[in-house]
Design a protein around this motif. Structure first.
Motif, PDB file in Angstrom:
ATOM      1  N   ASP A 526      17.822  59.675  22.671  1.00 49.91           N
ATOM      2  CA  ASP A 526      16.681  60.668  21.977  1.00 49.91           C
ATOM      3  C   ASP A 526      15.535  59.895  22.571  1.00 49.91           C
ATOM      4  O   ASP A 526      14.618  60.999  22.817  1.00 49.91           O
ATOM      5  CB  ASP A 526      16.669  60.685  20.731  1.00 49.91           C
ATOM      6  N   PHE A 527      15.280  58.741  22.616  1.00 53.20           N
ATOM      7  CA  PHE A 527      13.778  58.107  23.268  1.00 53.20           C
ATOM      8  C   PHE A 527      14.138  57.140  24.456  1.00 53.20           C
ATOM      9  O   PHE A 527      15.135  56.588  24.485  1.00 53.20           O
ATOM     10  CB  PHE A 527      13.352  57.553  22.042  1.00 53.20           C
ATOM     11  N   ALA A 528      12.987  57.012  25.274  1.00 54.79           N
ATOM     12  CA  ALA A 528      13.220  55.902  26.222  1.00 54.79           C
ATOM     13  C   ALA A 528      11.919  55.510  26.513  1.00 54.79           C
ATOM     14  O   ALA A 528      10.851  55.938  26.145  1.00 54.79           O
ATOM     15  CB  ALA A 528      14.004  56.773  27.566  1.00 54.79           C
ATOM     16  N   ALA A 529      12.020  54.037  26.725  1.00 53.24           N
ATOM     17  CA  ALA A 529      10.879  53.320  26.839  1.00 53.24           C
ATOM     18  C   ALA A 529      10.603  52.741  28.265  1.00 53.24           C
ATOM     19  O   ALA A 529      11.681  52.107  28.834  1.00 53.24           O
ATOM     20  CB  ALA A 529      10.650  52.189  25.867  1.00 53.24           C
ATOM     21  N   PRO A 549      15.186  51.211  10.882  1.00 52.52           N
ATOM     22  CA  PRO A 549      16.337  51.751  10.249  1.00 52.52           C
ATOM     23  C   PRO A 549      16.254  53.407  10.715  1.00 52.52           C
ATOM     24  O   PRO A 549      17.203  53.886  10.522  1.00 52.52           O
ATOM     25  CB  PRO A 549      15.953  51.720   8.929  1.00 52.52           C
ATOM     26  N   GLU A 550      15.205  53.657  11.308  1.00 53.86           N
ATOM     27  CA  GLU A 550      15.099  55.263  11.646  1.00 53.86           C
ATOM     28  C   GLU A 550      15.685  55.477  13.005  1.00 53.86           C
ATOM     29  O   GLU A 550      15.987  56.465  13.531  1.00 53.86           O
ATOM     30  CB  GLU A 550      13.538  55.573  11.771  1.00 53.86           C
ATOM     31  N   LEU A 551      15.861  54.085  13.867  1.00 51.22           N
ATOM     32  CA  LEU A 551      16.800  54.362  15.127  1.00 51.22           C
ATOM     33  C   LEU A 551      17.883  53.633  15.079  1.00 51.22           C
ATOM     34  O   LEU A 551      18.257  52.729  14.247  1.00 51.22           O
ATOM     35  CB  LEU A 551      15.715  53.422  16.042  1.00 51.22           C
ATOM     36  N   THR A 552      18.741  53.940  16.170  1.00 47.26           N
ATOM     37  CA  THR A 552      20.116  53.304  16.384  1.00 47.26           C
ATOM     38  C   THR A 552      20.461  53.307  17.777  1.00 47.26           C
ATOM     39  O   THR A 552      19.607  53.918  18.537  1.00 47.26           O
ATOM     40  CB  THR A 552      21.195  54.312  15.312  1.00 47.26           C
ATOM     41  N   ASP A 553      21.423  52.707  18.165  1.00 44.77           N
ATOM     42  CA  ASP A 553      22.072  52.603  19.316  1.00 44.77           C
ATOM     43  C   ASP A 553      20.872  52.220  20.400  1.00 44.77           C
ATOM     44  O   ASP A 553      20.317  52.970  21.423  1.00 44.77           O
ATOM     45  CB  ASP A 553      22.804  53.722  19.919  1.00 44.77           C
ATOM     46  N   VAL A 554      20.244  51.250  20.110  1.00 46.18           N
ATOM     47  CA  VAL A 554      18.934  50.776  20.996  1.00 46.18           C
ATOM     48  C   VAL A 554      19.465  49.988  22.396  1.00 46.18           C
ATOM     49  O   VAL A 554      20.309  48.851  21.595  1.00 46.18           O
ATOM     50  CB  VAL A 554      17.998  49.593  20.202  1.00 46.18           C
ATOM     51  N   VAL A 669      17.742  58.708  17.308  1.00 46.12           N
ATOM     52  CA  VAL A 669      17.642  58.866  15.873  1.00 46.12           C
ATOM     53  C   VAL A 669      18.920  58.299  15.043  1.00 46.12           C
ATOM     54  O   VAL A 669      20.054  58.815  15.334  1.00 46.12           O
ATOM     55  CB  VAL A 669      17.294  60.247  15.405  1.00 46.12           C
ATOM     56  N   ALA A 670      18.505  57.603  14.150  1.00 40.33           N
ATOM     57  CA  ALA A 670      19.694  57.107  13.225  1.00 40.33           C
ATOM     58  C   ALA A 670      20.101  58.214  12.286  1.00 40.33           C
ATOM     59  O   ALA A 670      19.397  59.059  12.024  1.00 40.33           O
ATOM     60  CB  ALA A 670      19.287  56.177  12.348  1.00 40.33           C
ATOM     61  N   PRO A 671      21.436  58.151  12.034  1.00 44.55           N
ATOM     62  CA  PRO A 671      22.042  59.384  11.386  1.00 44.55           C
ATOM     63  C   PRO A 671      21.445  59.850   9.948  1.00 44.55           C
ATOM     64  O   PRO A 671      21.386  60.916   9.656  1.00 44.55           O
ATOM     65  CB  PRO A 671      23.590  58.962  11.417  1.00 44.55           C
ATOM     66  N   GLU A 672      21.151  58.421   9.460  1.00 41.39           N
ATOM     67  CA  GLU A 672      20.246  58.812   8.005  1.00 41.39           C
ATOM     68  C   GLU A 672      18.708  59.153   8.161  1.00 41.39           C
ATOM     69  O   GLU A 672      18.321  59.126   7.100  1.00 41.39           O
ATOM     70  CB  GLU A 672      20.645  57.535   7.118  1.00 41.39           C
ATOM     71  N   SER A 673      18.413  59.267   9.188  1.00 43.63           N
ATOM     72  CA  SER A 673      16.740  59.374   9.370  1.00 43.63           C
ATOM     73  C   SER A 673      16.627  60.942  10.004  1.00 43.63           C
ATOM     74  O   SER A 673      17.421  61.743  10.074  1.00 43.63           O
ATOM     75  CB  SER A 673      16.551  58.402  10.172  1.00 43.63           C
TER      76      SER A 673
END
Length: 839
Positions: A526-529, A549-554, A669-673
């Motif tokens: 969903d995001f890239a830096a 906690p709002e992000l996952t799979d970094v 985006v994390a599933p719970e966010s």
């Protein structure tokens, strides 16, 4: 005959001005390109001299050999050496303003160095405050301090290429570079030597500067320093002249690219001018056919007639070239303002008008004019006197002959373009020469052949005009169609410029489609830096994203170039393999990424074919310590968007590359966010790390689209002069046709045509001619664009897209511009006295 030539020019000042204007603009662009490149070269030559001033000798390394304090001590034992100082430099260090934004000019670099304590070897002088003396201190050049409002005594954050990514340091002073702080817009900063070593993440000096004591000739000292360091190969010892030449050559390599880009657009402008000048002379010779016949009747030979016509061309070319040189000086300032206005800032520099630039401008202007007038002059000299006096002579070459020539040029041009695009040429200069030459021949050939279709196309495009404006519209349509050769030649000038713009539209839309396809198929995050400085992404940013906690799979990616088998600079990459499937679809062809360990690797299928390996084979990889390791290929993947070479795990990466920072980072985006919560986290991270651009997939798409549109704007801006010259050609042709059709226009007025109707007829004729050129240009541009996309490897451009709506808008815009171009000729036609015109 010479007197007759001068009288003809004096008697036709308007015609002279119209003919000269195209030459003036073409020569002006050539002159401006040379003026800008000469000014930049002079400016950077002075800068190179300032950089090496005071350094008698310098030691650099070309291979992986040490350059440490040990080598400094060895050098200082050489007789004649007064002192040797090792230094560090980096272009990955950026100050951060008090408001949190990055100090990073668009064009010039940001250069950080270790502060030299030897006055002779240090080209800088403290202006205010003091020199840096230890950790947490830095100094900056006075120009940057004033421009960026940096205050001595304040503490600033500074981006550095270490794992943390930034450090805090107090600005303890400002310095002047050389006599006048001539930095050409660059940002210069410096740290104490040991601080620089730590912040720049260096193990070896980048170079060692040497000052001699004058007891021995420098050449002897240089030879002895080389001898002292010959136990290991890879050292280069240069004197001041060699350093100056090397530094100047580095600057000139970039300036030459810039200069040739400008010259490329200048060549396009001149190419357009040739069509206009040739067309103008052809029309003028047709109008003067009785005059030429009378000259022949009273004894003028064909050679004298040709010389008279070429004499006119010579004088027109000379006068226009002289004016064009002055226009070029103004264009140089205009181009500088244009580039600065769009963010591609040039450093301040003088605009010298050299003898070489003047000579080139005169030669180009005169040559272009003479070559354009040669065919009309040749035809004029071959007119039989009796035929010419009767007024029935035709200066046009036979249709069959022009068709044959046009066909040959199209075939040769197509072959040259085909070889350049699909022939696998190794020489860039040869490829560009063949591509440009082939395109030029193809355009000339199409112009010669297009006369066969110019009439029906003119009638088709003019049909709506005829339907709306009735009789004036019908006459405008028929006037454009009745002389298809003239219409085709006039339209060709516009065709050239708009074909390049249309080609750029196709390539731009294709790039946009590729980005969309990338985000839809390969990138699932969903995001890239990305780093916006050219340096890496600090590990602290990755840690901050992972802790959210709002992000996952970094997923952080790092790339390195090393030798793989016989490929010297092969790409080796690493990424947390257990998370890669959540962020990217590499399209695994064989094997599994889950099987990759420190003794194995995955390989992209294109690179595997190049090496001739597959799953189960072994590849030899060079390690950072100079040794090799053989890795077993456990998987192959097809997609080359993210990785093009080897993919290894983190344990093996640590032995291959020493890069601490990441090249780019992806997250989801994390599933719970929620997306809103994740966007807030991303925004906070972006503020904390101004050297990094963190974007959503939509933002990334918009960013790339904006960059493509920006490049298209620059290209269109540079081509605007060629397009302007093309419209001047339309004005020129229409104005000359007014003289040619004086009696016809007078008869139209005599049978009841009003001035407004005549205005409409002439303006819409110009619009139809412009539309014909735009239509040819758009079609040719689409062909060029398609060929380039097909010839380009799929990993560069793959998803061909033709933007039909913008191209249609381009044709319509050209027609409207032609309507404007016809205003002055229409006004002149409307002012004709009916009785004088008929007589």
């Amino acid at each position: 005959m010479w007197k007759i030539t001068l009288k003809n020019l004096a008697a036709n000042k308007v015609r002279l001005a119209l003919t000269a204007l195209a030459i003036v603009l073409g020569v002006g662009f050539v002159s401006s390109a040379n003026i800008l490149s000469d000014g930049l070269r002079d400016s950077f030559a002075s800068l190179a001299a300032e950089i090496v001033q005071g350094t008698d000798l310098e030691v650099d390394r070309t291979e992986d050999v040490p350059l440490t304090s040990v080598e400094v001590e060895i050098i200082e034992t050489v007789p004649g050496v007064r002192t040797a100082v090792g230094g560090y430099g980096s272009e990955d260090v950026f100050p951060i303003r008090s408001d949190g934004s990055l100090v990073r000019p668009e064009g010039p670099p940001v250069v950080a160095n270790s502060w030299g304590t030897d006055a002779q070897l240090n080209p800088t002088t403290i202006e205010t405050g003091r020199a840096p003396e230890g950790p947490g201190e830095w100094v900056v050049d006075i120009g940057t301090a004033e421009r960026e409002s940096l205050i001595v005594g304040e503490t600033y954050e500074i981006v550095v290429p270490t794992a943390d990514g930034s450090t805090s340091a107090e600005l303890v002073g400002t310095f002047r570079f050389g006599e006048d702080n001539q930095t050409n817009g660059a940002v210069l900063l410096a740290f104490e030597t040991e601080t620089a070593k730590a912040l720049f993440d260096r193990e070896n000096f980048d170079s060692i500067q040497i000052a001699v004591n004058g007891s021995r000739p420098i050449a002897e000292v240089q030879a002895d320093v080389e001898a002292a360091l010959t136990e290991e190969a890879g050292y280069i010892v240069s004197d001041t002249a060699e350093l100056n030449a090397e530094t100047t050559a580095e600057f000139n390599s970039f300036i030459s690219i810039f200069a040739w880009v400008l010259r490329g657009f200048a060549i396009v402008a001149l190419f357009v001018s040739i069509f206009i000048i040739a067309n103008t002379f052809n029309i003028v010779m047709s109008q003067r056919v009785r005059e030429l016949g009378l000259l022949r009747a009273v004894g003028a030979t064909p050679k004298q007639v040709r010389r008279a016509v070429l004499g006119e061309a010579l004088l027109v070319g000379l006068i226009a070239s002289v004016i064009g040189i002055g226009v070029g000086l103004g264009l140089a300032y205009g181009l500088e303002a244009f580039l600065n206005g769009i963010g591609a800032e040039l450093p301040p520099f003088d605009k010298p008008l050299t003898i070489t630039t003047t000579a080139i401008a005169l030669a180009v202007g005169i040559f272009v004019t003479l070559i354009s007038a040669w065919l009309p002059a040749r035809r004029a000299g071959r007119i039989p006197p009796v035929t010419a006096i009767s007024g029935s002579a035709n200066l046009d070459t036979s249709g069959r002959q022009m068709t044959l020539i046009g066909g040959v040029l199209c075939v040769v041009g197509s072959l040259l373009m085909g070889v350049s695009l699909f022939g696998g040429l190794d020489s860039t200069a040869l490829l560009l020469s063949m591509l440009g030459g082939g395109a030029a021949l193809l355009m000339i050939g199409i112009t010669l052949l297009s006369s066969h279709v110019a009439a029906p196309i003119s009638r088709t495009l003019g049909a709506p005009v005829a339907a709306v404006y009735k009789r004036p519209g019908v006459l405008a349509k028929e006037n454009a169609a009745r002389n298809p050769k003239r219409t085709a030649t006039t339209a060709a000038a516009l065709m050239i410029g708009l074909s390049l713009v249309s080609m750029a539209f196709v390539l731009g839309q294709t790039l946009k489609n590729d980005v969309t396809a990338l985000l839809e198929t390969t990138v699932q995050a969903d995001f890239a830096a990305f780093s916006n400085t050219g340096a890496g992404i600090p590990t602290t940013l990755v840690a901050e994203l992972e802790a959210s906690p709002e992000l996952t799979d970094v997923v952080g990616m790092r790339y390195w170039e090393t030798e793989v088998n016989d490929v010297e600079f092969a790409e080796v990459a690493t990424v947390p393999l257990e998370r890669i499937d959540a962020s990217f679809n590499l399209d695994v062809a064989e094997g599994s990424l889950a099987n990759i360990d420190a003794q194995s690797a995955a390989i992209q299928t294109g690179f595997a074919e190049e090496l001739g390996v597959g799953v189960g084979d072994r590849v030899r990889v060079a390690l950072a310590d100079g040794s090799d390791v053989e890795l077993t290929v456990r998987a192959t993947f097809t997609d080359s968007t993210i990785f093009e070479g080897l993919l290894v795990n983190g344990d093996r990466w640590d032995t291959i590359g020493d890069q601490q920072q990441f090249d780019w980072v992806a997250a989801s985006v994390a599933p719970e966010s929620t997306t809103e919560a994740a966007n807030a986290v991303i925004a906070d991270v972006g503020e904390s790390f101004p050297q990094v651009l963190v974007q959503s997939a939509a933002d990334y798409r918009a960013e790339i689209t904006g960059q493509v549109d920006f490049l298209l704007m620059i290209l269109t801006g540079f081509l605007a002069l060629a397009i302007l010259i093309a419209f001047i050609g339309i004005v020129n042709t229409m104005a000359l046709s007014i003289f040619e059709r004086t009696r016809e226009l007078g008869l139209l007025r005599a049978v009841g045509m009003t001035r407004p109707q005549m205005h409409r007829m002439v303006r819409w004729e110009a619009a139809i001619v412009s539309s014909v050129g735009a239509l040819f240009g758009a079609a040719l541009g689409v062909v060029f664009g398609v060929l380039i996309v097909v010839a380009t490897p799929d990993e560069v451009m793959e998803n061909l897209a033709i933007p039909w709506v913008p191209l249609a808008g381009l044709v319509v815009a050209a027609g409207l511009a032609g309507l404007v171009a016809g205003f002055l000729p229409a006004r002149r036609a409307g002012k004709l006295n009916v009785l004088d015109a008929i007589s």
